[in-house]
Design an enzyme around this catalytic site. Sequence first.
Site, PDB file in Angstrom:
ATOM      1  N   LEU A 173       0.866  -1.179   0.000  1.00 21.40           N
ATOM      2  CA  LEU A 173       0.000   0.000   0.000  1.00 21.40           C
ATOM      3  C   LEU A 173       0.900   1.224   0.000  1.00 21.40           C
ATOM      4  CD1 LEU A 173      -2.868  -0.503   2.645  1.00 21.40           C
ATOM      5  CD2 LEU A 173      -3.051  -0.623   0.158  1.00 21.40           C
ATOM      6  N   ASP A 174       0.441   2.312  -0.615  1.00 16.82           N
ATOM      7  CA  ASP A 174       1.178   3.564  -0.529  1.00 16.82           C
ATOM      8  C   ASP A 174       1.305   3.971   0.937  1.00 16.82           C
ATOM      9  OD1 ASP A 174       1.299   3.668  -3.272  1.00 16.82           O
ATOM     10  OD2 ASP A 174      -0.389   5.060  -3.480  1.00 16.82           O
ATOM     11  N   ARG A 175       2.354   4.702   1.221  1.00 16.72           N
ATOM     12  CA  ARG A 175       2.610   5.141   2.601  1.00 16.72           C
ATOM     13  C   ARG A 175       1.422   5.889   3.207  1.00 16.72           C
ATOM     14  NH1 ARG A 175       7.659   9.082   4.481  1.00 16.72           N
ATOM     15  NH2 ARG A 175       7.076   9.217   6.682  1.00 16.72           N
TER      16      ARG A 175
END
EC number: 5.4.99.-
Length: 352
Positions: A173-175
């Site tokens: 997942l993106d940060r």
Amino acid sequence: MSRKSASKKPARTRPDKPVRTSEVGGGNAASRGEVRQGVQWVNVDEDNDGQRVDNFLLAQLRGVPKSIIYRIIRKGEVRVNKGRVKPDTRVNTGDQVRIPPITRKEKPEQVAPGSRVQGVMEAAVVFENDQMLVVNKPSGIAVHGGSGLSFGLIEVLRSARPSAKFLELVHRLDRDTSGLVMVAKKRSALRFLQDELRQKRIRKHYHALVAGDWPASIDRVDVPLLRYEMPNGERRVRVDDSGKASLTTFRCLERFAGYSLVEASPITGRTHQIRVHSAWAGHPIAGDDKYMDDVSLKAFRSIGGQRLMLHARALEFTLPVTGESMRLEAPYDDAFNDVLRKLSGRLKGSDQ
């Protein structure tokens, strides 16, 4: 250690103690932070049954370049049950693999995750069995360290569970995106779940707060996406005919004044896919400092919005080993809920 001396200890089942290169006449190498790992004899467990020997070695010798892995195989220094092997040789449960002495770079001392962040991550586990676990990742925490980050979700879990033999991310997942992330506790589970992802048998459903009134006529976006780098090295994605085919389905869940809460389900798994598809449709995700225009971003900040309003809400998948069908859901965090509460108190837009 020479081959001759190593051959006198065929029964060794544990790796020799790492020796600094300065202790074996490699003063210059030592100054580069290198250590020499003695010969190892590793028994293959059932979780690695059927794995190619090159991939087995890559996992055993993390950080060692692939070129060295293939060189020691080619030279016959890697043996399985005392026999020479090729890179595609499969290992079986109970096999004994000889790994020759290897010189590798000594890892710099890492900043260990503190007990508080370990506790936060453990509390975020929403499902766990012998094969895997699923975490409701907080926004702002990367899934792994790197790019200036000392640690991410996976490093925190490994620190919190020092006795765990295997913990690997199944996907990312993106940060700044919160929500459900799968982590494998066994290599066999990792292979199974990643194959399920490739076969598109795992369904992911995200909730996103987007700018504007999402039209009912847009229930899918299927424009191709291309990754590129900004002059400063930052990674971005844009719609481009030369990019990779990408598909996201959308469903409006609720409308507010100036915003819509939508469910976005990616059929493909491209970088920043939901973010770019939403922006291309004319409704960028609130709080997205990469794909939202400055005026809209400032307006969102003015109502107290501080985070990217994208949350991996639900996962539908089949459990490894048992084959049981699962659906997991993760609640929003406080920051996400606070924005929705503020918007609910305002005049809602009319339904279409």
